[in-house]
Design a protein around this motif. Structure first.
Motif, mmCIF file in Angstrom:
data_model
loop_
_atom_site.group_PDB
_atom_site.id
_atom_site.type_symbol
_atom_site.label_atom_id
_atom_site.label_comp_id
_atom_site.label_asym_id
_atom_site.label_seq_id
_atom_site.Cartn_x
_atom_site.Cartn_y
_atom_site.Cartn_z
ATOM 1 N N ILE A 197 -9.849 11.325 12.164
ATOM 2 C CA ILE A 197 -10.854 11.839 13.102
ATOM 3 C C ILE A 197 -12.174 11.094 12.890
ATOM 4 N N ALA A 198 -12.568 10.903 11.642
ATOM 5 C CA ALA A 198 -13.822 10.194 11.349
ATOM 6 C C ALA A 198 -13.777 8.757 11.857
ATOM 7 N N ALA A 199 -12.685 8.059 11.620
ATOM 8 C CA ALA A 199 -12.572 6.672 12.079
ATOM 9 C C ALA A 199 -12.568 6.609 13.604
ATOM 10 N N GLN A 200 -11.940 7.575 14.220
ATOM 11 C CA GLN A 200 -11.901 7.612 15.681
ATOM 12 C C GLN A 200 -13.318 7.797 16.244
ATOM 13 N N ILE A 201 -14.067 8.735 15.705
ATOM 14 C CA ILE A 201 -15.433 8.973 16.167
ATOM 15 C C ILE A 201 -16.308 7.754 15.880
ATOM 16 N N ASN A 202 -16.141 7.174 14.714
ATOM 17 C CA ASN A 202 -16.912 5.979 14.366
ATOM 18 C C ASN A 202 -16.644 4.861 15.369
ATOM 19 N N GLN A 203 -15.392 4.667 15.727
ATOM 20 C CA GLN A 203 -15.023 3.609 16.673
ATOM 21 C C GLN A 203 -15.495 3.940 18.086
ATOM 22 N N GLU A 204 -15.344 5.188 18.486
ATOM 23 C CA GLU A 204 -15.677 5.584 19.859
ATOM 24 C C GLU A 204 -17.172 5.521 20.143
ATOM 25 N N SER A 205 -17.993 6.076 19.243
ATOM 26 C CA SER A 205 -19.421 6.201 19.542
ATOM 27 C C SER A 205 -20.342 5.712 18.429
ATOM 28 N N PRO B 121 -24.349 10.731 19.364
ATOM 29 C CA PRO B 121 -24.008 11.819 20.276
ATOM 30 C C PRO B 121 -24.478 11.583 21.709
ATOM 31 N N LYS B 122 -25.332 10.598 21.926
ATOM 32 C CA LYS B 122 -25.844 10.291 23.270
ATOM 33 C C LYS B 122 -25.150 9.070 23.881
ATOM 34 N N ALA B 123 -24.103 8.591 23.236
ATOM 35 C CA ALA B 123 -23.403 7.389 23.716
ATOM 36 C C ALA B 123 -22.789 7.625 25.097
ATOM 37 N N VAL B 124 -22.878 6.583 25.931
ATOM 38 C CA VAL B 124 -22.226 6.571 27.241
ATOM 39 C C VAL B 124 -21.550 5.213 27.363
ATOM 40 N N SER B 125 -20.246 5.223 27.619
ATOM 41 C CA SER B 125 -19.503 3.968 27.724
ATOM 42 C C SER B 125 -19.686 3.356 29.116
ATOM 43 N N GLN C 138 -16.700 10.642 23.076
ATOM 44 C CA GLN C 138 -16.440 9.806 24.248
ATOM 45 C C GLN C 138 -15.405 10.386 25.202
ATOM 46 N N PHE C 139 -15.644 11.598 25.628
ATOM 47 C CA PHE C 139 -14.788 12.230 26.634
ATOM 48 C C PHE C 139 -15.182 11.751 28.022
ATOM 49 N N MET C 140 -14.187 11.461 28.837
ATOM 50 C CA MET C 140 -14.429 11.196 30.253
ATOM 51 C C MET C 140 -14.819 12.531 30.892
ATOM 52 N N PRO C 141 -15.639 12.509 31.956
ATOM 53 C CA PRO C 141 -16.094 13.768 32.560
ATOM 54 C C PRO C 141 -14.964 14.726 32.947
ATOM 55 N N GLU C 142 -13.878 14.209 33.507
ATOM 56 C CA GLU C 142 -12.770 15.079 33.906
ATOM 57 C C GLU C 142 -12.122 15.754 32.699
ATOM 58 N N GLY D 235 -14.280 20.888 27.177
ATOM 59 C CA GLY D 235 -15.635 21.086 26.675
ATOM 60 C C GLY D 235 -16.136 22.510 26.659
ATOM 61 N N ASN D 236 -15.343 23.456 27.148
ATOM 62 C CA ASN D 236 -15.722 24.877 27.138
ATOM 63 C C ASN D 236 -17.090 25.132 27.769
ATOM 64 N N GLY D 237 -17.426 24.349 28.803
ATOM 65 C CA GLY D 237 -18.684 24.550 29.512
ATOM 66 C C GLY D 237 -19.918 24.088 28.767
ATOM 67 N N LYS D 238 -19.744 23.418 27.657
ATOM 68 C CA LYS D 238 -20.883 22.983 26.845
ATOM 69 C C LYS D 238 -21.337 21.581 27.258
ATOM 70 N N ASP D 239 -22.444 21.165 26.701
ATOM 71 C CA ASP D 239 -23.036 19.855 26.969
ATOM 72 C C ASP D 239 -22.207 18.776 26.267
ATOM 73 N N PRO D 240 -21.738 17.756 27.013
ATOM 74 C CA PRO D 240 -20.934 16.709 26.370
ATOM 75 C C PRO D 240 -21.722 15.896 25.347
ATOM 76 N N PHE D 241 -23.046 16.000 25.378
ATOM 77 C CA PHE D 241 -23.871 15.275 24.420
ATOM 78 C C PHE D 241 -24.200 16.114 23.184
ATOM 79 N N ASP D 242 -23.683 17.336 23.119
ATOM 80 C CA ASP D 242 -23.819 18.161 21.919
ATOM 81 C C ASP D 242 -22.747 17.682 20.944
ATOM 82 N N PRO D 243 -23.131 17.069 19.830
ATOM 83 C CA PRO D 243 -22.126 16.488 18.932
ATOM 84 C C PRO D 243 -21.168 17.523 18.340
#
Length: 167
Positions: free
Chosen positions: A25-33, A37-41, A50-54, A60-68
Motif C-alpha cells: 500500500i505504501a509503495a502504491q501511494i508513493n508511486q501514485e502521488s 494529497p493534492k496531486a492531480v494526474s 489517485q482515484f478517478m472521479p467515477e 469515497g463515501n461522499g468525502k473530499d478526494p483531496f482528504d488524504p
C-alpha cells in the motif's frame, strides 16, 4: 519504503482492510502521488491514492478526494474489493498482490478477461502462471507504473509480455 509519519496509522489501517502488506500500500501511494494529497494526474486522477472521479464517487463515501485520510481509507476498501474480484485467478500471495495491483491499474474485468494479464496478449493465460516457474522477463531497477515498481517491470521476450502491467 518510508511512510510519512502523519500517514503511518492510516496506511496500516488501509493495508489491514485490504489484506495486503503495508509495504505494498505504501509503495502504491508513493508511486501514485508521491504522498501528495493534492496531486492531480494528467488524466484526472485525484488525491493521495489517485482515484478517478467515477471511482471516487463509488468508494469515497461522499468525502473530499483531496482528504488524504479519506483517500487512504478508500484505497484499503477498494483494494480489498479488487483482491476479491481476482481471487479465483490466484494460487499464491505473490499472484494475489500482482493481480490486485494489475486490477487497480487496468480494471478487474481486464485482469479476469485476460487471465491475470492486464493487457491483451496473444498467448494463453497459462503463459502468465508458467512464467513464475520459468521467468521469461526481467526486473529492471527503474520502473514507471505502480505495478512495475512494486512487483517488477516486464520486458517482452519471445514476442510476448506475460506480466500484469499496462501501457
Amino acid at each position: 519504503m518510508k511512510i510519512p509519519a502523519q500517514y503511518r496509522e492510516a496506511v496500516e489501517k488501509s493495508a489491514d482492510t485490504a489484506g495486503l502488506p503495508i509495504g505494498i500500500i505504501a509503495a502504491q501511494i508513493n508511486q501514485e502521488s508521491g504522498w501528495n494529497p493534492k496531486a492531480v494526474s494528467p488524466v484526472g486522477a485525484r488525491g493521495i491514492a489517485q482515484f478517478m472521479p467515477e471511482t471516487w464517487e463509488e468508494w469515497g463515501n461522499g468525502k473530499d478526494p483531496f482528504d488524504p485520510f479519506a483517500g487512504l481509507d478508500a484505497q484499503g476498501r477498494y483494494m480489498k474489493y479488487l483482491a476479491g474480484e481476482i481471487a479465483d485467478l490466484t494460487s499464491n500471495e505473490k499472484e494475489k498482490i500482482q493481480f490486485t495491483l494489475a486490477a487497480y491499474n487496468a480494471g478487474a474485468g481486464n485482469v479476469q478477461k485476460y487471465g491475470g494479464i492486464s493487457r491483451p496478449s496473444r498467448k494463453p493465460a497459462t503463459m502468465w502462471k508458467s512464467s513464475w516457474a520459468t521467468p521469461r522477463w526481467t526486473i529492471p531497477q527503474t520502473a514507471k507504473s505502480p505495478v512495475a515498481s512494486i512487483s517488477g517491470s516486464c520486458k517482452p521476450m519471445n514476442g510476448h509480455t506475460p506480466c500484469p502491467i499496462h501501457a
